[in-house]
Design an enzyme around this catalytic site. Structure first.
Site, mmCIF file in Angstrom:
data_model
loop_
_atom_site.group_PDB
_atom_site.id
_atom_site.type_symbol
_atom_site.label_atom_id
_atom_site.label_comp_id
_atom_site.label_asym_id
_atom_site.label_seq_id
_atom_site.Cartn_x
_atom_site.Cartn_y
_atom_site.Cartn_z
ATOM 1 N N ASP A 20 0.839 -1.200 0.000
ATOM 2 C CA ASP A 20 0.000 0.000 0.000
ATOM 3 C C ASP A 20 0.878 1.256 0.000
ATOM 4 O OD1 ASP A 20 -2.479 -1.655 0.643
ATOM 5 O OD2 ASP A 20 -1.209 -2.076 2.371
ATOM 6 N N GLU A 276 1.894 -6.620 -5.080
ATOM 7 C CA GLU A 276 1.511 -5.797 -6.223
ATOM 8 C C GLU A 276 2.687 -4.974 -6.764
ATOM 9 O OE1 GLU A 276 -2.279 -3.968 -6.132
ATOM 10 O OE2 GLU A 276 -1.663 -2.258 -7.315
HETATM 11 O O1 TRH Z 1 4.641 -6.195 0.782
HETATM 12 P P1 TRH Z 1 3.646 -6.746 -0.152
HETATM 13 O O2 TRH Z 1 3.211 -8.105 0.118
HETATM 14 O O3 TRH Z 1 2.439 -5.778 -0.145
HETATM 15 C C1 TRH Z 1 1.106 -5.889 -0.401
HETATM 16 C C2 TRH Z 1 0.308 -5.728 0.834
HETATM 17 O O4 TRH Z 1 0.174 -6.961 1.461
HETATM 18 C C3 TRH Z 1 -1.004 -5.155 0.502
HETATM 19 O O5 TRH Z 1 -1.851 -5.087 1.592
HETATM 20 C C4 TRH Z 1 -1.640 -5.941 -0.596
HETATM 21 O O6 TRH Z 1 -2.716 -5.236 -0.937
HETATM 22 C C5 TRH Z 1 -0.707 -6.006 -1.764
HETATM 23 O O7 TRH Z 1 0.530 -6.576 -1.373
HETATM 24 C C6 TRH Z 1 -1.287 -6.792 -2.899
HETATM 25 O O8 TRH Z 1 4.223 -6.717 -1.661
HETATM 26 P P2 TRH Z 1 4.489 -5.517 -2.659
HETATM 27 O O9 TRH Z 1 3.208 -4.988 -3.191
HETATM 28 O O10 TRH Z 1 5.432 -6.026 -3.624
HETATM 29 O O11 TRH Z 1 5.174 -4.390 -1.812
HETATM 30 C C7 TRH Z 1 6.493 -4.466 -1.343
HETATM 31 C C8 TRH Z 1 7.140 -3.101 -1.400
HETATM 32 O O12 TRH Z 1 8.369 -3.131 -0.703
HETATM 33 C C9 TRH Z 1 7.461 -2.674 -2.807
HETATM 34 O O13 TRH Z 1 7.210 -1.282 -2.952
HETATM 35 C C10 TRH Z 1 8.955 -2.914 -2.946
HETATM 36 C C11 TRH Z 1 9.390 -2.634 -1.541
HETATM 37 N N1 TRH Z 1 10.663 -3.246 -1.136
HETATM 38 C C12 TRH Z 1 11.695 -2.398 -0.799
HETATM 39 O O14 TRH Z 1 11.580 -1.177 -0.889
HETATM 40 N N2 TRH Z 1 12.862 -2.964 -0.380
HETATM 41 C C13 TRH Z 1 13.047 -4.299 -0.291
HETATM 42 O O15 TRH Z 1 14.137 -4.746 0.123
HETATM 43 C C14 TRH Z 1 11.969 -5.149 -0.682
HETATM 44 C C15 TRH Z 1 12.150 -6.633 -0.623
HETATM 45 C C16 TRH Z 1 10.793 -4.580 -1.080
#
Ligand code: TRH
Length: 380
Positions: A20, A276
């Site tokens: 999010d 996402e």
């Molecule tokens: O963390 P996620 O699983 O996030 C979400 C939430 O669960 C949300 O509620 C749900 O609606 C959505 O998934 C579908 O996965 P996501 O979306 O990939 O988000 C992770 C974020 O973290 C992304 O912006 C990349 C960032 N990130 C970093 O900045 N540094 C890191 O080292 C990693 C591994 C990720």
């Protein structure tokens, strides 16, 4: 900032994890950097924000980060003037006082719900439609997506060119990786692993360890670490840990800032991503990937998974498409994927070509920030 520029408010509640805040932070930055718009980003959980942007001061109510006015969304809302454009990310509920402030404006604001990403066809029919109304203020659905007729995907200007340059520059990649303490072994394939808990992981690690080709697996700290530790037969895994099992080297990385994570994806030969935002960023990396989809009630996420697979595998030979479908479906179901991995490896050049082709095709769409701005321009 010019007074004539419409002011934007983006509201984000952190439901769980980082998606999010990951999506809204990218969007807010892009609206400022590429459209010179004044943007306030209201976030209820600054600790989650701090993980992807370490400059965030979790103790202040208001701060500027990269030109974005970041506001802590307080549990006790203080009266605030409503902006010209209001985005409720992922159907979050706006404070009732703010809704009244929207309705009190002489000209009501454009109010949009930025929805979750889905490749399902119905998204095209619903994108841009009016949703509920609050007094004089009409809300609209804004759906990101992969197909014409949707709101597109977040993609910063010049992103694909920067990515391509970086992938052509072996020294830049080495320097970047070394900065994270990663010394890629000669000839090893580099894989990043960002996933939820997954019972299917062990079968994949078994196959990687037994492979004749070495693999260097990079695991940012997070939810999948327990499964990795179990497979390694170690009690805990902390940042910096490196374990070798036959052909497989496992290294635990710190959770890095969002831009660094993008670069990590660009360096890797294969990226396992989730949710996402990382899912989209892996597509922009132009490399083969594996998606651990976020689980939803009544398994509706499986429809989303299949809808994406149908689009993504469209140009593949039937055998390569079958291998990919098998791999992705098994992974998201937490089933063993070792055999599916081996089947996919047989089609590697084809899967690599498809990843790049898909990325370039998607890059032809208007990006989501530009599409939002255009939606506003059409609306006024
Ligand atoms: O963390 P996620 O699983 O996030 C979400 C939430 O669960 C949300 O509620 C749900 O609606 C959505 O998934 C579908 O996965 P996501 O979306 O990939 O988000 C992770 C974020 O973290 C992304 O912006 C990349 C960032 N990130 C970093 O900045 N540094 C890191 O080292 C990693 C591994 C990720």
């Amino acid at each position: 900032m010019s007074e004539l520029k419409p002011r934007w408010d983006i509201f984000c509640t952190v439901v769980d994890n980082y998606g999010d805040i990951g999506v809204t932070w990218r969007l807010a930055r892009q609206l400022v950097a590429e459209h010179a718009l004044p943007v306030r980003l209201w976030v209820d959980d600054l600790r989650a924000f701090e993980r992807i942007c370490p400059e965030i001061d979790i103790n202040v109510a208001q701060q500027f980060q990269q030109g974005v006015e970041v506001r802590h969304w307080p549990s006790e809302w203080l009266h605030t003037e409503a902006a010209d454009v209001v985005i409720a990310a992922f159907a979050c509920q706006l404070p009732s006082d703010y809704m009244d402030a929207m309705a009190e404006r002489e000209k009501p604001p454009l109010w949009m719900n930025l929805d979750y990403l889905s490749a399902e066809d119905w998204v095209i029919g619903c994108h841009g439609l009016p949703s509920v109304k609050y007094k004089t203020v009409q809300k609209f659905f804004f759906f990101p997506g992969f197909q014409p007729g949707t709101g597109g995907l977040l993609r910063e200007r010049g992103l694909l060119e920067r990515r391509r340059q970086f992938q052509l520059d072996a020294q830049a990649q080495r320097t970047f990786l070394q900065g994270l303490g990663i010394d890629r072994a000669e000839g090893a394939q580099l894989i990043s692993l960002f996933a939820y808990e997954n019972a299917g992981l062990a079968s994949w690690l078994d196959v990687l360890a037994a492979d004749s080709q070495p693999t260097h697996l990079l695991v940012p700290e997070g939810r999948v670490l327990g499964d990795v530790a179990q497979w390694l037969d170690v009690e805990t895994l902390s940042v910096g840990a490196i374990h070798v099992r036959h052909s497989l080297t496992v290294q635990v990385l710190p959770f890095v800032r969002q831009d660094q994570y993008d670069h990590l994806l660009w360096c890797c030969d294969f990226n396992a991503v989730r949710g996402e935002d990382s899912f989209v960023r892996a597509q922009w990396a132009g490399r083969p990937m594996l998606w651990h989809i976020y689980q939803q009630d009544e398994d509706i996420h499986l429809d989303k998974l299949d809808a994406f697979l149908a689009l993504y595998t469209k140009g593949l030979s039937p055998a390569a498409a079958e291998a990919m479908n098998g791999l992705w479906r098994a992974w998201s179901a937490g089933q063993p994927i070792g055999e599916h991995w081996l089947a996919s490896r047989k089609h590697w050049p084809e899967l690599q070509g498809n990843a790049e082709k898909w990325c370039l095709e998607q890059g032809l769409q208007a990006d989501l920030a530009a599409a939002l701005v255009q939606f506003y321009l059409n609306w006024i």
